[in-house]
Scaffold this motif. Structure first.
Motif, mmCIF file in Angstrom:
data_model
loop_
_atom_site.group_PDB
_atom_site.id
_atom_site.type_symbol
_atom_site.label_atom_id
_atom_site.label_comp_id
_atom_site.label_asym_id
_atom_site.label_seq_id
_atom_site.Cartn_x
_atom_site.Cartn_y
_atom_site.Cartn_z
ATOM 1 N N ARG A 1 0.849 -1.189 0.000
ATOM 2 C CA ARG A 1 0.000 0.000 0.000
ATOM 3 C C ARG A 1 0.886 1.240 0.000
ATOM 4 O O ARG A 1 2.083 1.173 0.328
ATOM 5 N N PRO A 2 0.311 2.385 -0.383
ATOM 6 C CA PRO A 2 1.106 3.623 -0.352
ATOM 7 C C PRO A 2 1.653 3.915 1.053
ATOM 8 O O PRO A 2 1.031 3.578 2.065
ATOM 9 N N ILE A 3 2.801 4.538 1.065
ATOM 10 C CA ILE A 3 3.438 4.942 2.325
ATOM 11 C C ILE A 3 2.689 6.144 2.883
ATOM 12 O O ILE A 3 2.397 7.099 2.157
ATOM 13 N N ARG A 4 2.405 6.100 4.162
ATOM 14 C CA ARG A 4 1.759 7.210 4.868
ATOM 15 C C ARG A 4 2.789 7.884 5.765
ATOM 16 O O ARG A 4 3.748 7.259 6.200
ATOM 17 N N GLU A 5 2.533 9.139 6.087
ATOM 18 C CA GLU A 5 3.444 9.853 6.993
ATOM 19 C C GLU A 5 3.629 9.095 8.295
ATOM 20 O O GLU A 5 4.738 9.031 8.828
ATOM 21 N N ALA A 6 2.561 8.496 8.793
ATOM 22 C CA ALA A 6 2.628 7.763 10.064
ATOM 23 C C ALA A 6 3.514 6.522 9.973
ATOM 24 O O ALA A 6 3.961 6.013 11.003
ATOM 25 N N ASP A 7 3.802 6.025 8.759
ATOM 26 C CA ASP A 7 4.655 4.846 8.580
ATOM 27 C C ASP A 7 6.143 5.178 8.674
ATOM 28 O O ASP A 7 6.956 4.295 8.950
ATOM 29 N N ILE A 8 6.486 6.409 8.422
ATOM 30 C CA ILE A 8 7.900 6.772 8.280
ATOM 31 C C ILE A 8 8.713 6.504 9.547
ATOM 32 O O ILE A 8 9.816 5.964 9.448
ATOM 33 N N PRO A 9 8.227 6.806 10.748
ATOM 34 C CA PRO A 9 9.027 6.461 11.935
ATOM 35 C C PRO A 9 9.343 4.967 12.021
ATOM 36 O O PRO A 9 10.459 4.589 12.399
ATOM 37 N N ARG A 10 8.407 4.094 11.667
ATOM 38 C CA ARG A 10 8.663 2.637 11.694
ATOM 39 C C ARG A 10 9.666 2.250 10.618
ATOM 40 O O ARG A 10 10.566 1.443 10.866
ATOM 41 N N GLY B 1 3.205 11.276 -2.418
ATOM 42 C CA GLY B 1 2.880 9.967 -1.865
ATOM 43 C C GLY B 1 3.948 8.920 -2.117
ATOM 44 O O GLY B 1 3.695 7.735 -1.975
ATOM 45 N N TYR B 2 5.150 9.375 -2.502
ATOM 46 C CA TYR B 2 6.275 8.494 -2.857
ATOM 47 C C TYR B 2 5.910 7.629 -4.060
ATOM 48 O O TYR B 2 6.293 6.472 -4.174
ATOM 49 N N VAL C 1 5.187 -2.622 2.815
ATOM 50 C CA VAL C 1 4.809 -4.027 2.915
ATOM 51 C C VAL C 1 4.112 -4.159 4.269
ATOM 52 O O VAL C 1 4.721 -3.927 5.309
ATOM 53 N N GLU C 2 2.831 -4.506 4.232
ATOM 54 C CA GLU C 2 2.062 -4.635 5.466
ATOM 55 C C GLU C 2 1.690 -6.100 5.672
ATOM 56 O O GLU C 2 1.261 -6.776 4.733
#
Length: 171
Positions: A4-13, A46-47, A57-58
């Motif tokens: 899925r598209p990368i979200r801002e909230a994903d970046i720290p992980r 959205g990269y 990758v979720e």
């Protein structure tokens, strides 16, 4: 597993998982780096740009890693390009077929949504797990790129793999 598209909230992980040799694995560790450009890209497009992109990758609602693609040119940019893909899978998610599934899904996605004829990937000659994953995802080994990657103070050989679009439009 989903991409899925990368979200801002994903970046720290993504940053935490990609910022240590333990997170990336020794064959993907290229030293410390900043993720400010990823943050800018996620905010801007959205990269998901025309020259390069990335997806999360979720797995079981967790960020398990990320995949990327970028254009690679073998001649004139208008006619002789294909994608080079890459993957970072965090340690807790390795060895379960998630990387194979992610690379297969990314390959199908790129063939379905772009005119690329060729998608390639490369991996260290000692990375047998990734070699198997690429082969299971439909890639064929094409050869060894000698001393192609600088990592941890020395040059490393890489194996080049590629998947080609078939006449029906898929690999």
């Amino acid at each position: 597993m989903i991409l899925r598209p990368i979200r801002e909230a994903d970046i720290p992980r993504i940053e935490a998982g990609s910022s240590t040799p333990e997170g990336t694995g020794e064959l993907q560790w290229f030293g410390y780096r900043t993720f400010h450009m990823m943050r800018e890209r996620v905010t801007k497009d959205g990269y998901l740009g025309p020259e390069a992109g990335g997806l999360v990758v979720e797995y079981d609602s967790e960020v398990a890693g990320w995949v990327t693609w970028s254009k690679h040119f073998w001649g004139p940019e208008v006619t002789s390009w294909g994608w080079t893909i890459g993957i970072i899978l965090f340690p807790a998610f390795r060895g379960r077929g998630i990387g194979t599934a992610a690379q297969k899904e990314l390959t199908d996605y790129l063939f379905a949504h772009t005119q690329a004829e060729r998608i390639q990937a490369f991996t260290d000659v000692s990375n047998v797990a990734e070699q198997r994953a690429l082969e299971k995802a439909g890639y064929q080994r094409e050869g060894v790129l000698r001393r192609a990657q600088w990592r941890n103070g020395e040059w490393h050989d890489q194996i080049l793999y590629a998947a080609l679009r078939d006449r029906r439009g898929h690999i």
